[in-house]
Design an enzyme around this catalytic site. Structure first.
Site, PDB file in Angstrom:
ATOM      1  N   SER A   7       0.748  -1.326  -0.025  1.00 57.76           N
ATOM      2  CA  SER A   7       0.027   0.087  -0.171  1.00 57.76           C
ATOM      3  C   SER A   7       0.942   1.185  -0.099  1.00 57.76           C
ATOM      4  O   SER A   7       1.710   1.463   0.856  1.00 57.76           O
ATOM      5  CB  SER A   7      -0.941   0.067   1.204  1.00 57.76           C
ATOM      6  N   HIS A  32      -1.130  -1.419  -4.048  1.00 54.00           N
ATOM      7  CA  HIS A  32      -2.488  -1.088  -3.766  1.00 54.00           C
ATOM      8  C   HIS A  32      -2.451   0.482  -3.457  1.00 54.00           C
ATOM      9  O   HIS A  32      -1.677   1.004  -2.570  1.00 54.00           O
ATOM     10  CB  HIS A  32      -2.567  -1.905  -2.340  1.00 54.00           C
ATOM     11  N   ASP A  34      -4.499   3.678  -2.354  1.00 52.52           N
ATOM     12  CA  ASP A  34      -5.688   4.090  -1.235  1.00 52.52           C
ATOM     13  C   ASP A  34      -6.284   5.623  -1.606  1.00 52.52           C
ATOM     14  O   ASP A  34      -5.234   6.401  -1.488  1.00 52.52           O
ATOM     15  CB  ASP A  34      -5.405   4.169  -0.033  1.00 52.52           C
ATOM     16  N   MET A  36      -8.828   8.610  -0.694  1.00 44.93           N
ATOM     17  CA  MET A  36      -9.602   8.983   0.561  1.00 44.93           C
ATOM     18  C   MET A  36     -10.303  10.353   0.282  1.00 44.93           C
ATOM     19  O   MET A  36      -9.456  11.071  -0.347  1.00 44.93           O
ATOM     20  CB  MET A  36      -8.894   8.676   1.699  1.00 44.93           C
ATOM     21  N   HIS A  65      -8.043   1.342  -4.347  1.00 45.10           N
ATOM     22  CA  HIS A  65      -9.295   1.134  -3.260  1.00 45.10           C
ATOM     23  C   HIS A  65      -9.867   2.659  -3.117  1.00 45.10           C
ATOM     24  O   HIS A  65      -9.142   3.494  -2.502  1.00 45.10           O
ATOM     25  CB  HIS A  65      -8.527   0.616  -2.000  1.00 45.10           C
ATOM     26  N   MET A  67     -11.951   4.948  -0.880  1.00 49.42           N
ATOM     27  CA  MET A  67     -12.673   5.128   0.254  1.00 49.42           C
ATOM     28  C   MET A  67     -13.369   6.644   0.066  1.00 49.42           C
ATOM     29  O   MET A  67     -12.990   7.621   0.537  1.00 49.42           O
ATOM     30  CB  MET A  67     -11.732   4.848   1.258  1.00 49.42           C
ATOM     31  N   MET A 136     -11.801  -5.155   5.249  1.00 50.09           N
ATOM     32  CA  MET A 136     -10.909  -4.151   5.957  1.00 50.09           C
ATOM     33  C   MET A 136     -10.781  -4.714   7.433  1.00 50.09           C
ATOM     34  O   MET A 136     -11.944  -5.267   7.910  1.00 50.09           O
ATOM     35  CB  MET A 136     -11.704  -2.986   5.904  1.00 50.09           C
ATOM     36  N   GLY A 144      -1.015   1.794   9.456  1.00 41.90           N
ATOM     37  CA  GLY A 144      -0.291   1.431  10.569  1.00 41.90           C
ATOM     38  C   GLY A 144      -1.231   1.089  11.766  1.00 41.90           C
ATOM     39  O   GLY A 144      -0.872   1.257  12.883  1.00 41.90           O
ATOM     40  N   ASP A 174      -7.135  -6.056   4.111  1.00 42.95           N
ATOM     41  CA  ASP A 174      -6.492  -4.708   4.175  1.00 42.95           C
ATOM     42  C   ASP A 174      -6.438  -4.226   5.309  1.00 42.95           C
ATOM     43  O   ASP A 174      -7.404  -3.820   5.866  1.00 42.95           O
ATOM     44  CB  ASP A 174      -7.127  -4.043   2.934  1.00 42.95           C
TER      45      ASP A 174
HETATM   46  C1  DX5 Z   1      -6.461   1.790   5.351  1.00 44.36           C
HETATM   47  C2  DX5 Z   1      -5.973   1.599   4.041  1.00 44.36           C
HETATM   48  C3  DX5 Z   1      -4.938   0.494   3.958  1.00 44.36           C
HETATM   49  C4  DX5 Z   1      -3.476   0.895   4.567  1.00 44.36           C
HETATM   50  C5  DX5 Z   1      -3.159  -0.308   5.123  1.00 44.36           C
HETATM   51  O1  DX5 Z   1      -7.459   2.711   5.359  1.00 44.36           O
HETATM   52  O2  DX5 Z   1      -7.039   0.900   3.106  1.00 44.36           O
HETATM   53  O3  DX5 Z   1      -4.667   0.148   2.288  1.00 44.36           O
HETATM   54  O4  DX5 Z   1      -2.814   1.416   3.744  1.00 44.36           O
HETATM   55  O5  DX5 Z   1      -1.785  -0.090   5.760  1.00 44.36           O
HETATM   56  P1  DX5 Z   1      -1.379  -1.125   6.996  1.00 44.36           P
HETATM   57  O6  DX5 Z   1      -0.938  -2.197   6.338  1.00 44.36           O
HETATM   58  O7  DX5 Z   1      -0.054  -0.049   7.235  1.00 44.36           O
HETATM   59  O8  DX5 Z   1      -2.380  -1.017   7.999  1.00 44.36           O
HETATM   60 ZN    ZN Z   2      -6.553  -0.066   1.196  1.00 45.75          ZN
END
Ligand code: DX5
Ligand code: ZN
Length: 215
Positions: A7, A32, A34, A36, A65, A67, A136, A144, A174
């Site tokens: 990610s 991956h 993300d 947002m 992904h 969000m 999720m 993190g 994820d």
């Molecule tokens: C969270 C994201 C994840 C995130 C995962 O909202 O969708 O893809 O980057 O990060 P780690 O692997 O650090 O939990």
């Molecule tokens: Zn994600």
């Protein structure tokens, strides 16, 4: 063998080319990414221009992904940016069946993500149409975070639904994936492991990816 999807939320944005070179040289098959919007989740990340730039830096699968609320408004834009897998949240999709069809009509694989509180049983009527379900294992918005243990049971329930229905859909996990829980996840039925912090904060990201893949 798991598909590993680092990610880029945890990448160093000042050195994105170097981060891409690193992942390109690794055994990870997917990126991956993300997206947002500060509305569906309490954070804002990056969007279409960044994904279009990353498209030029790799031949690997871009697993995007979303969000965001009203994801149907941006399907064409993400297809044009070069996304290969486009995942929307069930909780943000009023007409989920239609969105899935639109994603596929744009030549992408269609994914649906479920928040930790959302039951996999809600996918019963679309499971055969899906290419990917993203479970999720943290509340979305940040990298993190700590893995939610209930996820293992959700993976098993979803795997049973996929087998029963004859669907070919992949299960992606994820959030909070580590070298400590990866094998338990693949044993439960997971196919794709997203890893942000575990990969990018690692002393040796390539070796970490290799080990995650073997999980
Ligand atoms: C969270 C994201 C994840 C995130 C995962 O909202 O969708 O893809 O980057 O990060 P780690 O692997 O650090 O939990
Ligand atoms: Zn994600």
């Amino acid at each position: 063998m798991a598909i590993v999807a680092p990610s880029f939320l945890s990448a160093n944005f000042l050195q994105l080319q170097e981060e891409c070179d690193k992942i390109n040289a690794s055994e990870a098959e997917w990126y991956h990414l993300d997206v947002m919007d500060g509305s569906f989740v309490p954070n804002i990340s990056f969007g279409i221009p960044v994904i279009a730039a990353l498209r030029k830096a790799t031949k690997k699968v871009l697993d995007v992904h979303l969000m965001i609320v009203e994801p149907e408004k941006y399907i064409t834009a993400f297809a044009d940016a070069g996304a290969n897998v486009l995942t929307v949240h069930l909780e943000a999709s009023v007409h989920l069946h239609r969105i899935i069809q639109q994603i596929k009509q744009h030549g992408m694989k269609a994914g649906v993500a479920l928040n930790p509180h959302t039951s996999v049983s809600l996918l019963q009527d679309v499971i055969v149409d899906l290419d990917l379900v993203c479970l999720m294992s943290v509340n979305p918005g940040f990298g993190g975070q700590k893995f939610i243990e209930r996820t293992y049971q959700k993976v098993r329930d979803l795997k049973a639904m996929i087998i029963d229905s004859g669907s070919h859909c992949l299960i992606e996990i994820d959030g909070g994936v580590t070298l400590g829980n990866a094998k338990k996840l693949t044993d439960a039925g997971a196919d794709v492991l997203v890893a942000g912090n575990t990969v990018f904060a690692s002393q040796d990201p390539l070796e970490t990816i290799r080990l995650l893949r073997l999980a």
